[in-house]
Enzyme design. Structure first.
Site, PDB file in Angstrom:
ATOM      1  N   SER A 144       0.729  -1.127  -0.067  1.00 37.35           N
ATOM      2  CA  SER A 144       0.043  -0.031   0.103  1.00 37.35           C
ATOM      3  C   SER A 144       0.827   1.140   0.077  1.00 37.35           C
ATOM      4  CB  SER A 144      -0.915  -0.150   1.130  1.00 37.35           C
ATOM      5  OG  SER A 144      -1.228   1.188   1.565  1.00 37.35           O
ATOM      6  N   TYR A 157      -3.569  -0.534   9.808  1.00 35.27           N
ATOM      7  CA  TYR A 157      -3.254  -0.693   8.441  1.00 35.27           C
ATOM      8  C   TYR A 157      -2.125  -0.422   8.034  1.00 35.27           C
ATOM      9  CZ  TYR A 157      -4.715  -0.875   3.399  1.00 35.27           C
ATOM     10  OH  TYR A 157      -4.603  -1.230   2.009  1.00 35.27           O
TER      11      TYR A 157
END
Length: 252
Positions: A144, A157
């Site tokens: 990510s 996350y």
């Protein structure tokens, strides 16, 4: 011929989270390149499987809830039993929880780390044992932008995806000499279900688009080419790389 370099005919690819979004785009891209597909999915949705079968390749579904680590540990052995081998693993499935750090719950932290990191590690280890033994394999993790940046209101996350980037490099260091390529794709802002809140926020969506040199949100089809590249012979000398598919976001 160069087309043969990208040909995945006869290869078996395991893809987690392939029922929608980036995972579905990748699964379809690998199938279009000739790979047989195993979908690890929590739901009984067969729409992706039907699309893949229409391409003339095999496709099996293995029920696997990444929250259930016992199911995760059985996934690769089940895929090998069903298809005879596993040549490609794509760790795509993930979850998101948003909250200011001072209010972030321990349960949310554990859920995100278990699904986005521990399950990825288990699947990599299971597939890696099989691939190292046969001296051939491709593992593609989905990292990510927060593997590089901290993000806002996503401490778990960001931690998990930062670790996925480092896990990718660590495994590449061990397995590249064994014929196994471990790399990661780094999605930018992609128009998927996970980003619905951002897309529907007119101010934030405009700010994001203005920050992306390509001038648009990405879409799942943008991942077909990068995934086929990393899954094919074309990437045989690419190890431990985090490939940004972000419309130029990180270069800004």
């Amino acid at each position: 011929m160069m087309t043969q370099t990208f040909d995945l005919t006869g290869k078996v690819a395991v893809v987690s989270g392939g029922t929608r979004g980036i995972g579905q785009g990748i699964a379809l891209g690998l199938a279009e390149a000739g790979a047989d597909i195993v979908l690890l999915q929590r739901s009984e949705d067969t729409s992706t499987q039907e699309k893949i079968l229409s391409l003339g390749v095999r496709c099996e579904i293995i029920q696997c809830d990444l929250m259930n680590l016992d199911e995760v540990k059985q996934a690769i052995p089940k895929a090998i039993e069903a298809m005879g081998s596993v040549d490609i693993l794509v760790n795509n499935a993930g979850i998101q929880r948003r909250s200011p750090a001072v209010d972030f719950s321990e349960q949310d932290w554990d859920d995100v780390l278990n699904v986005n990191l521990k399950a990825v590690w288990i699947l990599c280890q299971q597939a890696g044992r099989h691939m190292v033994e046969k001296k051939r394999g491709k593992i593609i993790n989905i990292a990510s932008l927060v593997s590089f940046q901290g993000g806002l209101y996503v401490p778990a996350y960001a931690s998990a995806k930062g670790a996925v980037g480092q896990l990718t490099k660590a495994l590449a260091n061990e397995w590249s000499s064994q014929g196994v390529n471990v790399n990661a794709i780094v999605p930018g802002y992609i128009a998927t279900e996970m980003n619905t809140a951002l897309i529907n926020d007119p101010v934030r969506s405009r700010q994001i688009i203005e920050r992306i040199p390509a001038g648009r949100w990405g879409n799942p089809e943008d991942f077909k080419g990068p995934a086929v590249f990393l899954a094919s012979d074309a990437s045989d000398y690419v190890h431990g790389h985090l490939l940004a598919v972000d419309g130029g976001w990180l270069g800004r």
